[in-house]
Write a protein that holds these residues in place. Structure first.
Motif, short mmCIF file in Angstrom:
data_model
loop_
_atom_site.label_atom_id
_atom_site.label_comp_id
_atom_site.label_asym_id
_atom_site.label_seq_id
_atom_site.Cartn_x
_atom_site.Cartn_y
_atom_site.Cartn_z
N ARG A 4 0.82 -1.20 0.00
CA ARG A 4 0.00 0.00 0.00
C ARG A 4 0.86 1.26 0.00
NH1 ARG A 4 -4.58 0.05 4.37
NH2 ARG A 4 -5.08 1.93 3.16
N ARG A 5 2.06 1.16 0.54
CA ARG A 5 2.98 2.29 0.53
C ARG A 5 3.97 2.19 -0.61
NH1 ARG A 5 1.89 6.51 3.67
NH2 ARG A 5 4.10 6.88 4.06
N ASP A 54 -0.68 9.88 1.84
CA ASP A 54 0.50 9.39 1.14
C ASP A 54 1.40 10.60 0.90
OD1 ASP A 54 2.02 9.00 -1.49
OD2 ASP A 54 1.38 6.97 -0.98
N SER A 76 5.47 5.44 -2.64
CA SER A 76 6.43 6.27 -1.90
C SER A 76 7.76 5.55 -1.73
CB SER A 76 5.87 6.63 -0.52
OG SER A 76 4.72 7.42 -0.64
#
Length: 199
Positions: A5-6, A180, A9
């Motif tokens: 999900r990250r 985010d 980044s």
């Protein structure tokens, strides 16, 4: 929050880290040649040992700068390019860490002494000492390779790029959930305060 999900980044930061460190390291001393003729030690920069170091690092930095704004197909293309650059740089860096070969400093020794030929240079070179930079760079290449793989795995979960080109009404629609960092930067770039939203 999971790594997937990250993913955006983490991948962008991985590309930027590897590219930035690569560019910096290209101007730093990677190997020091101790001379058998009692001459001054010869410092050899990373770019003189690995000619592709600077251009590939610059390309990786550029990929990282635009990775978050691309569509799904380009994400995979950029991931492939990043992985290819990582493999090339890993192969060029690993031999320099434990026992650097004489061939890595041949051109630098020739420029400094005017001598040429493996035997003549072998008589000048007493030993070759690596600095910490090859090891630091190798860690960054591994991070780049991991970020490239993660890009492929997580690319479908990334939010659609091109937020700044949406209509004004659409740009103010916020999704629930944690911020985010890339989204926050995008919102700030067109005047929105990402911290000023309904909880």
């Amino acid at each position: 929050m999971s790594i997937l999900r990250r993913g955006r980044s983490i991948c962008v930061l991985g590309f930027l880290l590897a590219g930035g460190v690569g560019i910096i390291s290209s101007t730093q001393t990677w190997l020091t040649v101790q001379r058998a003729d009692a001459g001054e030690p010869l410092a050899v920069a990373g770019a003189d040992i690995v000619p592709l170091l600077a251009p590939l690092s610059l390309a990786v930095l550029a990929l990282g700068a635009v990775l978050a704004m691309t569509g799904l197909v380009l994400r995979h293309v950029f991931a492939a390019l990043g992985a290819g650059a990582a493999v090339v740089l890993i192969l060029g860096t690993v031999p320099l860490i434990a026992a650097p070969p004489q061939s890595a400093v041949t051109a630098a020794v020739t420029d400094a002494t005017g001598l040429a030929g493996e035997q003549a240079i072998g008589e000048i070179v007493a030993r070759i000492e690596p600095s910490p930079w090859p090891s630091v760079a190798l860690v960054c290449w591994i991070v780049l390779l991991a970020a490239s793989v993660l890009t492929v795995v997580s690319a479908r979960r990334w939010k659609t790029g091109g937020r700044r080109y949406r209509t004004a009404s659409a740009s103010h629609v916020h999704t629930a959930g944690p911020l985010d960092p890339v989204d926050s930067w995008d919102e700030l770039s067109h005047g929105d305060d990402p911290t000023d939203r309904p909880r």
